[in-house]
Design an enzyme around this catalytic site. Structure first.
Site, short mmCIF file in Angstrom:
data_model
loop_
_atom_site.label_atom_id
_atom_site.label_comp_id
_atom_site.label_asym_id
_atom_site.label_seq_id
_atom_site.Cartn_x
_atom_site.Cartn_y
_atom_site.Cartn_z
N SER A 270 -49.73 52.56 -31.24
CA SER A 270 -48.92 53.83 -31.23
C SER A 270 -48.62 54.21 -29.68
CB SER A 270 -49.66 55.19 -31.77
OG SER A 270 -51.12 54.91 -31.41
N HIS B 269 -44.52 50.01 -35.36
CA HIS B 269 -45.28 51.21 -35.41
C HIS B 269 -44.77 51.90 -36.62
CE1 HIS B 269 -45.96 55.77 -33.85
NE2 HIS B 269 -47.17 54.95 -34.26
N GLU C 230 -40.97 52.24 -36.05
CA GLU C 230 -40.49 51.87 -34.71
C GLU C 230 -40.56 50.40 -34.60
OE1 GLU C 230 -40.64 55.52 -31.73
OE2 GLU C 230 -42.46 55.13 -32.59
N ASN D 35 -44.39 59.41 -30.79
CA ASN D 35 -45.28 60.03 -30.04
C ASN D 35 -45.07 60.97 -28.78
OD1 ASN D 35 -47.23 59.99 -31.70
ND2 ASN D 35 -47.62 57.57 -31.49
N1 3HC Z 1 -48.89 55.35 -52.36
C1 3HC Z 1 -47.62 54.97 -52.60
N2 3HC Z 1 -46.99 56.16 -53.03
C2 3HC Z 1 -47.45 57.45 -52.98
C3 3HC Z 1 -48.73 57.69 -52.41
C4 3HC Z 1 -49.45 56.63 -52.30
N3 3HC Z 1 -50.94 56.75 -51.89
N4 3HC Z 1 -49.01 58.93 -52.41
C5 3HC Z 1 -47.67 59.52 -52.70
N5 3HC Z 1 -46.98 58.67 -52.93
C6 3HC Z 1 -45.40 58.82 -53.12
C7 3HC Z 1 -45.15 59.89 -54.27
O1 3HC Z 1 -45.07 59.55 -55.71
C8 3HC Z 1 -43.99 60.48 -53.91
O2 3HC Z 1 -42.72 59.63 -54.34
P1 3HC Z 1 -41.39 60.40 -54.70
O3 3HC Z 1 -40.96 61.09 -53.63
O4 3HC Z 1 -40.71 59.02 -55.23
O5 3HC Z 1 -41.87 61.35 -55.88
C9 3HC Z 1 -43.96 60.41 -52.52
O6 3HC Z 1 -44.69 59.44 -52.11
C10 3HC Z 1 -44.43 61.74 -51.74
O7 3HC Z 1 -45.43 62.08 -52.20
P2 3HC Z 1 -45.56 63.65 -52.31
O8 3HC Z 1 -44.27 64.30 -52.26
O9 3HC Z 1 -46.50 63.92 -53.42
O10 3HC Z 1 -46.74 64.03 -51.04
P3 3HC Z 1 -47.02 65.27 -50.68
O11 3HC Z 1 -46.11 66.53 -50.91
O12 3HC Z 1 -48.28 65.31 -51.09
O13 3HC Z 1 -46.78 65.21 -48.99
C11 3HC Z 1 -47.12 64.16 -47.08
C12 3HC Z 1 -47.78 64.40 -48.29
C13 3HC Z 1 -46.23 63.04 -47.29
C14 3HC Z 1 -48.45 63.49 -46.22
C15 3HC Z 1 -46.65 65.24 -46.39
O14 3HC Z 1 -47.56 66.53 -46.13
C16 3HC Z 1 -46.10 65.02 -44.92
O15 3HC Z 1 -45.11 64.31 -44.60
N6 3HC Z 1 -46.84 65.27 -43.87
C17 3HC Z 1 -46.48 64.91 -42.39
C18 3HC Z 1 -46.87 63.33 -41.99
C19 3HC Z 1 -46.64 63.17 -40.87
O16 3HC Z 1 -45.73 63.83 -40.32
N7 3HC Z 1 -46.84 61.83 -40.44
C20 3HC Z 1 -46.75 61.22 -39.29
C21 3HC Z 1 -47.92 61.32 -38.48
S1 3HC Z 1 -47.57 60.68 -36.91
C22 3HC Z 1 -48.00 59.06 -36.85
O17 3HC Z 1 -48.36 58.62 -38.12
C23 3HC Z 1 -47.89 58.26 -35.79
C24 3HC Z 1 -49.13 57.76 -35.03
O18 3HC Z 1 -48.94 56.98 -33.92
C25 3HC Z 1 -50.03 59.18 -34.55
#
Ligand code: 3HC
Length: 281
Positions: A117, A138, A150, A188
């Site tokens: 990252s 990424h 990315e 990031n």
């Molecule tokens: N495996 C497969 N599919 C899954 C799953 C899993 N473990 N968990 C959920 N799903 C599916 C669900 O069935 C749903 O599918 P659908 O849209 O077809 O119905 C979809 O994924 C989304 O699930 P939900 O809507 O139920 O998820 P939530 O509402 O619980 O949201 C979250 C959880 C997606 C984590 C949300 O809170 C979110 O987007 N948070 C922000 C996350 C973020 O910003 N991440 C980036 C961090 S930065 C990074 O990673 C970069 C690094 O370098 C730091």
């Protein structure tokens, strides 16, 4: 175009990448550094699939079928014959370059990608005898759910390798976006100053933690507030990324807030240690 993909490192990101390729019909090899680490990786993948089942995105039958396409091992020779080998080990240059050297012994025609990252691709590429097949892929956490990847194309990366990475990301249902080998890439560079600013606002007492998160969640329509998100990513990971970008750019906005550094030194790393900006059960 399913085939074989290998992932090095069965941590949160590696397990998520493995699951995404399994769901796209690939057979997947995950290499860990010890029996203990691959056991934990298997548990992580199983637990994430159980979550997908709970959310209605997968059936128990699918889970068993996908797990039959997965091999967890400590033996690097198992990665031979892969289309791509994706490194997802700890965010430390020496650790990563050591792994890349191991990968290259068995990589054949495969592209070699790193899920870093924040470490410049250029710095890692020098560990390889053929850096033309090497680039960044990424992914975002949680990988099975988050769409973008990315595709970090360094000066040494060949166009064939970039095209292969783009088509693999599409094949596992992701949205690939090509970016340059720039400190923090795009995600990031944008995200870390926001998380840092939220910590600085908390430090200054401008609002409490819930207040800051609620304003961003409801007012800017983000799924998580910045403090909640920092806990989710891991405060140690956020700090490492900020420091890596700060060291490369000298830009003060990436200098980790005192509050983040303090929490990390107290072992309050976010969700994974049950305490960060918030407390978790
Ligand atoms: N495996 C497969 N599919 C899954 C799953 C899993 N473990 N968990 C959920 N799903 C599916 C669900 O069935 C749903 O599918 P659908 O849209 O077809 O119905 C979809 O994924 C989304 O699930 P939900 O809507 O139920 O998820 P939530 O509402 O619980 O949201 C979250 C959880 C997606 C984590 C949300 O809170 C979110 O987007 N948070 C922000 C996350 C973020 O910003 N991440 C980036 C961090 S930065 C990074 O990673 C970069 C690094 O370098 C730091």
């Amino acid at each position: 175009m399913a085939g074989k993909i290998s992932v090095i490192g069965p941590g949160t990101m590696g397990s998520g990448i493995a699951q995404s390729f399994l769901q796209a019909g690939y057979s997947v090899v995950v290499v860990g550094r010890s029996d203990e680490s691959i056991k934990k990786g298997a548990e992580r993948i199983g637990a994430s699939m159980d979550k997908a089942i709970k959310k209605g995105a997968m059936s128990e039958q699918d889970k068993q079928k996908l797990l039959s396409m997965l091999k967890l091992t400590t033996d690097y020779s198992e990665i031979s014959g892969s289309s791509a080998i994706i490194e997802a080990v700890a965010e430390e240059l020496d650790e990563k370059t050591g792994v890349l050297k191991q990968i290259e012994k068995f990589s054949g025609q495969a592209i070699i990608a790193t899920n870093t990252s924040s470490i410049p691709i250029k710095k890692m590429a020098s560990a390889l005898s053929d850096p033309s097949k090497f680039l960044g892929m990424h992914f975002f956490n949680p990988v099975p759910v988050m769409k973008p990847v990315e595709i970090v194309v360094a000066e040494s990366t060949s166009e064939d390798a970039a095209a292969m990475a783009i088509s693999l990301a599409k094949a596992c249902g992701k949205v690939p976006i090509r970016v340059k080998d720039y400190p923090g890439f795009v995600a990031n560079s944008v995200l870390m100053p926001m998380l840092n600013e939220a910590a600085l606002l908390l430090e200054k007492g401008v609002a409490d933690r819930e207040g800051i998160d609620t304003i961003v969640k409801l007012g800017l329509n983000h799924p998580m507030g910045p403090l909640e998100l920092a806990d989710f990513i891991g405060l140690d990971v956020c700090k490492d990324i900020m420091e890596a970008i700060y060291n490369e750019t000298g830009d003060e906005k990436y200098k980790p807030a005192k509050l983040i550094s303090e929490k990390v030194s107290q072992g309050k790393l976010g969700r994974k240690s049950k305490e960060g900006f918030y407390e978790y059960k």
